[in-house]
Motif scaffolding. Structure first.
Motif, mmCIF file in Angstrom:
data_model
loop_
_atom_site.group_PDB
_atom_site.id
_atom_site.type_symbol
_atom_site.label_atom_id
_atom_site.label_comp_id
_atom_site.label_asym_id
_atom_site.label_seq_id
_atom_site.Cartn_x
_atom_site.Cartn_y
_atom_site.Cartn_z
ATOM 1 N N LEU A 82 53.077 34.570 50.983
ATOM 2 C CA LEU A 82 52.524 34.683 49.629
ATOM 3 C C LEU A 82 51.011 34.850 49.662
ATOM 4 O O LEU A 82 50.443 35.643 48.910
ATOM 5 C CB LEU A 82 52.902 33.448 48.804
ATOM 6 N N ALA A 83 50.359 34.097 50.541
ATOM 7 C CA ALA A 83 48.902 34.174 50.613
ATOM 8 C C ALA A 83 48.431 35.484 51.232
ATOM 9 O O ALA A 83 47.435 36.065 50.796
ATOM 10 C CB ALA A 83 48.353 32.994 51.417
ATOM 11 N N THR A 84 49.150 35.978 52.241
ATOM 12 C CA THR A 84 48.716 37.180 52.958
ATOM 13 C C THR A 84 49.132 38.456 52.238
ATOM 14 O O THR A 84 48.316 39.361 52.035
ATOM 15 C CB THR A 84 49.298 37.189 54.385
ATOM 16 N N TYR A 85 50.406 38.530 51.857
ATOM 17 C CA TYR A 85 50.931 39.760 51.267
ATOM 18 C C TYR A 85 51.087 39.684 49.754
ATOM 19 O O TYR A 85 51.314 40.708 49.115
ATOM 20 C CB TYR A 85 52.288 40.100 51.883
ATOM 21 N N GLY A 86 51.036 38.498 49.189
ATOM 22 C CA GLY A 86 51.266 38.363 47.754
ATOM 23 C C GLY A 86 52.726 38.437 47.391
ATOM 24 O O GLY A 86 53.074 38.607 46.211
ATOM 25 N N HIS A 210 63.171 35.859 45.833
ATOM 26 C CA HIS A 210 61.860 36.439 46.115
ATOM 27 C C HIS A 210 60.903 36.096 44.988
ATOM 28 O O HIS A 210 61.310 35.648 43.903
ATOM 29 C CB HIS A 210 61.959 37.954 46.306
ATOM 30 N N GLY A 211 59.630 36.279 45.262
ATOM 31 C CA GLY A 211 58.623 35.981 44.256
ATOM 32 C C GLY A 211 57.279 36.561 44.652
ATOM 33 O O GLY A 211 56.987 36.764 45.840
ATOM 34 N N PHE A 212 56.476 36.867 43.641
ATOM 35 C CA PHE A 212 55.125 37.378 43.856
ATOM 36 C C PHE A 212 54.116 36.242 43.708
ATOM 37 O O PHE A 212 54.414 35.195 43.124
ATOM 38 C CB PHE A 212 54.813 38.495 42.861
ATOM 39 N N SER A 213 52.917 36.484 44.218
ATOM 40 C CA SER A 213 51.895 35.438 44.205
ATOM 41 C C SER A 213 51.321 35.195 42.819
ATOM 42 O O SER A 213 50.749 34.140 42.558
ATOM 43 C CB SER A 213 50.753 35.822 45.158
ATOM 44 N N GLY A 214 51.450 36.172 41.917
ATOM 45 C CA GLY A 214 50.880 36.028 40.581
ATOM 46 C C GLY A 214 49.471 36.569 40.467
ATOM 47 O O GLY A 214 48.867 36.521 39.392
ATOM 48 N N ARG A 215 48.920 37.111 41.561
ATOM 49 C CA ARG A 215 47.566 37.650 41.532
ATOM 50 C C ARG A 215 47.543 39.128 41.149
ATOM 51 O O ARG A 215 46.480 39.697 40.935
ATOM 52 C CB ARG A 215 46.904 37.481 42.904
ATOM 53 N N GLY A 216 48.720 39.759 41.090
ATOM 54 C CA GLY A 216 48.791 41.165 40.732
ATOM 55 C C GLY A 216 49.085 41.360 39.255
ATOM 56 O O GLY A 216 49.112 40.403 38.469
ATOM 57 N N GLY A 217 49.310 42.593 38.864
ATOM 58 C CA GLY A 217 49.602 42.913 37.476
ATOM 59 C C GLY A 217 49.778 44.400 37.305
ATOM 60 O O GLY A 217 49.597 45.185 38.250
ATOM 61 N N GLU A 218 50.129 44.810 36.107
ATOM 62 C CA GLU A 218 50.333 46.230 35.826
ATOM 63 C C GLU A 218 48.971 46.930 35.746
ATOM 64 O O GLU A 218 48.164 46.634 34.862
ATOM 65 C CB GLU A 218 51.093 46.397 34.515
ATOM 66 N N ARG A 219 48.736 47.845 36.658
ATOM 67 C CA ARG A 219 47.433 48.504 36.727
ATOM 68 C C ARG A 219 47.301 49.644 35.721
ATOM 69 O O ARG A 219 46.204 49.951 35.269
ATOM 70 C CB ARG A 219 47.199 49.055 38.129
ATOM 71 N N SER A 220 48.395 50.296 35.407
ATOM 72 C CA SER A 220 48.337 51.452 34.524
ATOM 73 C C SER A 220 49.601 51.513 33.686
ATOM 74 O O SER A 220 50.679 51.148 34.162
ATOM 75 C CB SER A 220 48.188 52.740 35.344
ATOM 76 N N PRO A 221 49.513 51.997 32.427
ATOM 77 C CA PRO A 221 50.717 52.100 31.597
ATOM 78 C C PRO A 221 51.587 53.291 31.964
ATOM 79 O O PRO A 221 52.703 53.414 31.468
ATOM 80 C CB PRO A 221 50.150 52.254 30.183
ATOM 81 N N VAL A 222 51.095 54.185 32.819
ATOM 82 C CA VAL A 222 51.872 55.362 33.207
ATOM 83 C C VAL A 222 51.883 55.487 34.729
ATOM 84 O O VAL A 222 50.920 55.131 35.416
ATOM 85 C CB VAL A 222 51.288 56.650 32.585
ATOM 86 N N ASP A 246 43.354 40.735 49.862
ATOM 87 C CA ASP A 246 43.259 42.073 49.278
ATOM 88 C C ASP A 246 42.043 42.136 48.364
ATOM 89 O O ASP A 246 41.815 41.278 47.526
ATOM 90 C CB ASP A 246 44.523 42.391 48.476
ATOM 91 N N GLY A 247 41.275 43.200 48.519
ATOM 92 C CA GLY A 247 40.058 43.349 47.729
ATOM 93 C C GLY A 247 38.831 42.778 48.403
ATOM 94 O O GLY A 247 37.707 42.992 47.937
ATOM 95 N N ALA A 248 39.033 42.027 49.495
ATOM 96 C CA ALA A 248 37.891 41.425 50.200
ATOM 97 C C ALA A 248 37.717 42.010 51.592
ATOM 98 O O ALA A 248 36.945 41.495 52.390
ATOM 99 C CB ALA A 248 38.074 39.913 50.295
ATOM 100 N N HIS A 249 38.434 43.110 51.890
ATOM 101 C CA HIS A 249 38.379 43.670 53.239
ATOM 102 C C HIS A 249 36.972 44.116 53.622
ATOM 103 O O HIS A 249 36.501 43.863 54.738
ATOM 104 C CB HIS A 249 39.340 44.855 53.347
ATOM 105 N N ASP A 250 36.289 44.795 52.703
ATOM 106 C CA ASP A 250 34.940 45.290 53.021
ATOM 107 C C ASP A 250 33.977 44.136 53.277
ATOM 108 O O ASP A 250 33.147 44.191 54.202
ATOM 109 C CB ASP A 250 34.424 46.162 51.878
ATOM 110 N N ALA A 251 34.078 43.098 52.460
ATOM 111 C CA ALA A 251 33.202 41.940 52.649
ATOM 112 C C ALA A 251 33.497 41.238 53.966
ATOM 113 O O ALA A 251 32.580 40.804 54.679
ATOM 114 C CB ALA A 251 33.356 40.968 51.479
ATOM 115 N N ILE A 252 34.780 41.133 54.308
ATOM 116 C CA ILE A 252 35.161 40.500 55.578
ATOM 117 C C ILE A 252 34.645 41.320 56.752
ATOM 118 O O ILE A 252 34.123 40.772 57.738
ATOM 119 C CB ILE A 252 36.687 40.340 55.645
#
Length: 285
Positions: A82-86, A210-222, A246-252
């Motif tokens: 959950l922490a690594t892949y969400g 199964h379950g998601f981490s809850g950190r994601g969401g619908e990015r686009s309506p289409v 995810d989202g912190a790769h460049d900073a890492i």
């Protein structure tokens, strides 16, 4: 989409520093002692006593599962996925080899009593949280109606897990590709592209969660569908599976490069560099 996303995520080489922090967080959050709560179904001491007994049974089962279900504690594996892949996938299995079969025959009654006494100390349940890239489930179903699991097994391992299908595998040291397809009604096993067994699903349900981490969401309506029509059927699985990194790769990566540069400078600082405009022999005088 989700399967490809999980495989791609696994191929990313997260930096050791970030991974160590992530694993430390999971270790601190995943308790070693399971907590089970059962509310009484009615009023009165009798219902309270039954609820307490259910809690004791649940804690005992989860404790045995945590110890004996695999080399990696299953609930720690779930937290790390959950922490690594969400996203995390769990599967329930019945350990038929450990449970055994009820004895029959002339001495059936005597053997039955001994068998029932032995079963009191056995926990035949197996709960695993494998890599989510190996199991494909409908991403928008909370109670799944279909599961496709892929795995690679040596012949001897396959025979141990499925003794009734041992005759389907003739080489113990060969690695066989296996696919298990499960629906509430049927279960099918395919080995090396050949259907080796199809039978009724005795559980009556698909034993996967199964379950998601809850950190994601619908990015686009289409979303493009391939036929020129852009429709949205809810959040796409690749948008829901968002891990902590995810989202912190460049900073890492930038932080890692900074540490590497500092380490290099610290390593060469004690070395005295002597430069000369003459020949190399001048340095020996």
């Amino acid at each position: 989409h989700l399967l490809l996303t999980m495989v791609a995520a696994d191929q990313k080489r997260y930096r050791d520093y970030a991974q160590s922090k992530l694993r430390g967080m999971v270790d601190s959050l995943v308790t070693s002692e399971p907590v089970v709560t059962r509310k009484p179904k009615g009023k009165g001491e009798e219902h309270k006593d039954k609820a307490n007994e259910s809690e004791k049974w649940g804690r005992g089962v989860l404790r045995e599962i945590a110890i004996g279900s695999g080399m990696v504690p299953p609930f720690r594996a779930a937290g790390l996925n959950l922490a690594t892949y969400g996203y995390a996938v769990g599967v329930f299995r019945w350990n038929e080899g450990l449970w055994g079969k009820k004895p029959m025959g002339e001495d059936g009654e005597e053997g039955k009593a001994e068998w029932e006494e032995t079963q009191k100390g056995i926990c035949p349940y197996i709960i695993e949280f494998p890599h989510p890239g190996r199991i494909l489930l409908p991403p928008n179903e909370r109670v799944v109606t279909l599961a496709i699991e892929s795995a690679s097994l040596y012949g001897w391992d396959f025979k141990a897990m499925y003794p009734e299908l041992a005759h389907k595998v003739n080489k113990d040291r060969k690695v066989y590709e296996m696919i298990i397809c499960t629906t509430p009604e049927r279960l099918a096993i395919v080995v090396e592209g050949v259907l080796v067994e199809e039978k009724v699903n005795i559980y009556g349900f698909v034993p996967y969660v199964h379950g998601f981490s809850g950190r994601g969401g619908e990015r686009s309506p289409v979303y493009p569908t391939g036929d020129g029509v852009n429709l949205s059927f809810g959040a796409a699985p690749e948008d829901m599976a968002v891990g902590l990194l995810d989202g912190a790769h460049d900073a890492i990566r930038a932080l890692d490069e900074t540490f590497t540069t500092k380490s290099h400078l610290a390593a060469i600082a004690p070395v005295l560099n002597i430069l000369t405009t003459g020949s190399a022999e001048d340095l020996n005088t």
